[in-house]
Motif scaffolding. Structure first.
Motif, mmCIF file in Angstrom:
data_model
loop_
_atom_site.group_PDB
_atom_site.id
_atom_site.type_symbol
_atom_site.label_atom_id
_atom_site.label_comp_id
_atom_site.label_asym_id
_atom_site.label_seq_id
_atom_site.Cartn_x
_atom_site.Cartn_y
_atom_site.Cartn_z
ATOM 1 N N ALA A 1 5.588 4.408 48.466
ATOM 2 C CA ALA A 1 7.098 3.972 47.963
ATOM 3 C C ALA A 1 7.540 2.624 47.537
ATOM 4 O O ALA A 1 7.751 2.107 46.706
ATOM 5 C CB ALA A 1 7.647 4.143 49.549
ATOM 6 N N GLY A 2 6.821 1.283 48.545
ATOM 7 C CA GLY A 2 6.549 0.213 48.379
ATOM 8 C C GLY A 2 6.043 -0.358 47.190
ATOM 9 O O GLY A 2 6.190 -1.248 46.601
ATOM 10 N N ALA A 3 4.691 0.096 46.132
ATOM 11 C CA ALA A 3 3.930 -0.026 45.607
ATOM 12 C C ALA A 3 5.090 0.661 44.522
ATOM 13 O O ALA A 3 5.659 0.127 43.253
ATOM 14 C CB ALA A 3 2.480 0.895 44.997
ATOM 15 N N ALA A 4 5.965 1.888 44.477
ATOM 16 C CA ALA A 4 6.761 1.928 43.149
ATOM 17 C C ALA A 4 7.747 0.826 43.157
ATOM 18 O O ALA A 4 8.274 0.985 42.346
ATOM 19 C CB ALA A 4 7.435 3.607 43.979
ATOM 20 N N LEU A 5 8.589 0.617 44.538
ATOM 21 C CA LEU A 5 9.618 -0.760 44.134
ATOM 22 C C LEU A 5 9.562 -1.512 43.828
ATOM 23 O O LEU A 5 9.841 -1.945 43.231
ATOM 24 C CB LEU A 5 10.028 -0.433 45.921
ATOM 25 N N ALA A 6 8.110 -1.847 44.303
ATOM 26 C CA ALA A 6 7.647 -3.011 43.357
ATOM 27 C C ALA A 6 7.121 -3.274 42.001
ATOM 28 O O ALA A 6 8.204 -4.139 41.081
ATOM 29 C CB ALA A 6 6.657 -4.034 43.974
ATOM 30 N N LEU A 7 7.575 -2.164 41.612
ATOM 31 C CA LEU A 7 6.915 -1.544 40.237
ATOM 32 C C LEU A 7 8.284 -1.524 39.517
ATOM 33 O O LEU A 7 9.343 -2.316 37.998
ATOM 34 C CB LEU A 7 6.337 -0.158 40.007
ATOM 35 N N ALA A 8 9.287 -1.028 40.116
ATOM 36 C CA ALA A 8 10.371 -0.924 39.371
ATOM 37 C C ALA A 8 11.472 -1.701 39.852
ATOM 38 O O ALA A 8 11.522 -2.895 38.573
ATOM 39 C CB ALA A 8 11.127 0.334 40.213
ATOM 40 N N VAL A 9 11.138 -2.645 40.962
ATOM 41 C CA VAL A 9 11.000 -4.451 40.904
ATOM 42 C C VAL A 9 11.093 -5.333 39.216
ATOM 43 O O VAL A 9 11.766 -5.834 38.202
ATOM 44 C CB VAL A 9 11.207 -5.632 41.856
ATOM 45 N N LEU A 10 9.719 -5.064 39.084
ATOM 46 C CA LEU A 10 8.908 -5.693 37.713
ATOM 47 C C LEU A 10 9.656 -4.781 36.453
ATOM 48 O O LEU A 10 10.336 -5.689 35.795
ATOM 49 C CB LEU A 10 7.697 -5.302 38.051
ATOM 50 N N LEU A 11 10.479 -3.730 36.145
ATOM 51 C CA LEU A 11 10.052 -2.995 35.349
ATOM 52 C C LEU A 11 11.748 -3.513 35.023
ATOM 53 O O LEU A 11 12.078 -3.415 33.773
ATOM 54 C CB LEU A 11 10.283 -1.321 35.433
ATOM 55 N N LEU A 12 12.866 -3.495 36.239
ATOM 56 C CA LEU A 12 13.734 -4.297 36.360
ATOM 57 C C LEU A 12 13.718 -5.472 35.539
ATOM 58 O O LEU A 12 14.953 -5.483 34.618
ATOM 59 C CB LEU A 12 14.858 -4.293 36.980
ATOM 60 N N SER A 13 13.388 -6.301 35.850
ATOM 61 C CA SER A 13 13.477 -7.613 35.459
ATOM 62 C C SER A 13 13.408 -7.654 34.091
ATOM 63 O O SER A 13 13.273 -8.180 33.373
ATOM 64 C CB SER A 13 12.182 -8.548 36.368
ATOM 65 N N PHE A 14 12.542 -6.881 33.453
ATOM 66 C CA PHE A 14 11.575 -7.070 31.576
ATOM 67 C C PHE A 14 12.934 -6.636 30.939
ATOM 68 O O PHE A 14 13.086 -6.663 29.868
ATOM 69 C CB PHE A 14 10.539 -5.833 31.733
ATOM 70 N N VAL A 15 13.722 -4.939 32.223
ATOM 71 C CA VAL A 15 14.808 -4.347 30.453
ATOM 72 C C VAL A 15 16.063 -4.913 30.458
ATOM 73 O O VAL A 15 16.831 -5.084 29.824
ATOM 74 C CB VAL A 15 13.995 -3.093 30.814
#
Ligand SMILES: [Zn+2]
Length: 366
Positions: A137-151
């Motif tokens: 869950a921690g890894a997925a949320l961190a990746l979601a943050v990265l993706l959001l910053s990108f898109v």
């Protein structure tokens, strides 16, 4: 600062901002109160009752949507007062009530989608791997943050504004030269139609990698002298040069992972029950509040660095001073915020502090 702003200007800015700080405090209290009621009174059971027959993951998504909508509705009157009614009173808002509501509904839709997705994923993970759900869950949320910053610049920002390339050829050429001097050639300097909402002026950088851009409010281009616009763009290029968006994104990723670990430490396997959402949100709110002061401190540091870059790149301290006077006057920036407000909320140094930075830069060079 006595030199730059009159006593009347300082008082007017205070009169504008003080009630907004109180409204913000009231908003946080209202949001927290609602979550507490949902967590520990029968209100939570009542809201969840239509969902009891659903599979837990579907119930989680639906409950997150319900809680998000309910919170938005409860806070709507205060939000309307401070975001629209008062902005009109003070002559900043250019929006109709319908326009403001439309923005709010769009924002709510984004929150519902993200919140429902995140909570459904958390509940699903906690059910699938009760002992160590926090890791994925921690890894997925961190990746979601990265993706959001990108898109965000290409998916989220266009929901609220239209962007067009800067059409003033002379200004565009001088900004390109500026970006080459800064060593950060810009892919895009875009103009946002901020004037559909406000008379306030601003600029920002967003995106990472291919979605990086400098965005100017169209209000900034009206009236401001070109040298002042250059100062503002040079400041944004300073952020680019220092990689501030990337650094803040990285920090947000770490923060997201830490938040998940705290949820895991406090709530453990109870996350498998979708009804723990209000408790989880209260914990996240507490973490957010705890992060305010260090976050604002870091942001002010970044802003000062970007200000120094804007001076280095333009070498026009007079234009720097003009730009910041103009920004502060047109936005009615608070010139002397109460100390706790400054420490918790001020992502930028105050205008007097920025003008002092400009003077110090000149003195250091002579
Ligand atoms: Zn900045």
């Amino acid at each position: 600062m006595e030199r730059e702003f009159s006593a009347e200007e300082r008082a007017r800015a205070s009169a504008y901002h003080r009630p907004l700080y109180l409204a913000l405090l009231a908003d946080v209290a209202l949001g927290a109160g609602l979550l507490a009621a949902l967590a520990w009174s029968s209100l939570g059971d009542w809201l969840f009752s239509p969902l009891t027959s659903l599979p837990p993951v579907a119930a989680a998504a639906a409950y997150a949507a319900l809680v998000t909508v309910l919170s938005s509705v409860v806070r709507a009157p205060l939000a309307c007062w401070r975001g629209w009614w008062r902005e009109r009173e003070w002559g900043f808002s250019t929006q109709t009530l319908g326009g403001w509501l439309g923005d709010r509904v769009k924002g709510l839709a984004v929150s519902v989608l993200l919140g429902a997705g995140a909570w459904a994923a958390a509940v699903a993970l906690a059910r699938a791997m009760p002992g160590w759900w926090a890791l994925p869950a921690g890894a997925a949320l961190a990746l979601a943050v990265l993706l959001l910053s990108f898109v965000a610049p290409v998916l989220l920002e266009p929901l609220f504004n239209r962007f067009r390339p800067l059409d003033d050829e002379t200004l565009a050429a001088s900004l390109r030269r500026l970006s080459e001097r800064a060593g950060v050639p810009v892919r895009d300097v875009l103009v946002a139609d901020a004037s559909r909402r406000t008379t306030k002026v601003n600029a920002y950088v967003s995106g990472i990698g291919r979605t990086r851009r400098v965005v100017l409010f169209d209000t900034l281009l009206r009236g401001a002298d070109p040298a002042a616009v250059e100062v503002v763009v040079a400041h944004e290029l300073g952020h680019r040069r220092e990689g501030h968006v990337a650094k803040l994104t990285l920090l947000a990723m770490v923060g997201a992972a830490v938040a998940v670990l705290v949820l895991w430490a406090v709530l453990g396997t109870r996350i498998a029950d979708p009804r723990t959402l209000p408790e989880a949100l209260l914990l996240l709110l507490a973490l957010e509040l705890a992060a305010l002061a260090p976050g604002a401190w870091l942001s002010r540091r970044f802003e000062r660095a970007a200000d120094r870059w804007s001076l280095e790149l333009t070498e026009e301290p007079a234009a720097f001073a003009r730009a910041h006077l103009e920004l502060a006057r047109r936005n009615l920036s608070d010139l002397e915020p109460p100390r706790p407000v400054y420490l918790l909320l001020f992502s930028h140094p105050t205008a007097p502090e920025r003008l002092a930075l400009g003077r110090a830069w000149v003195e250091a060079r002579t």
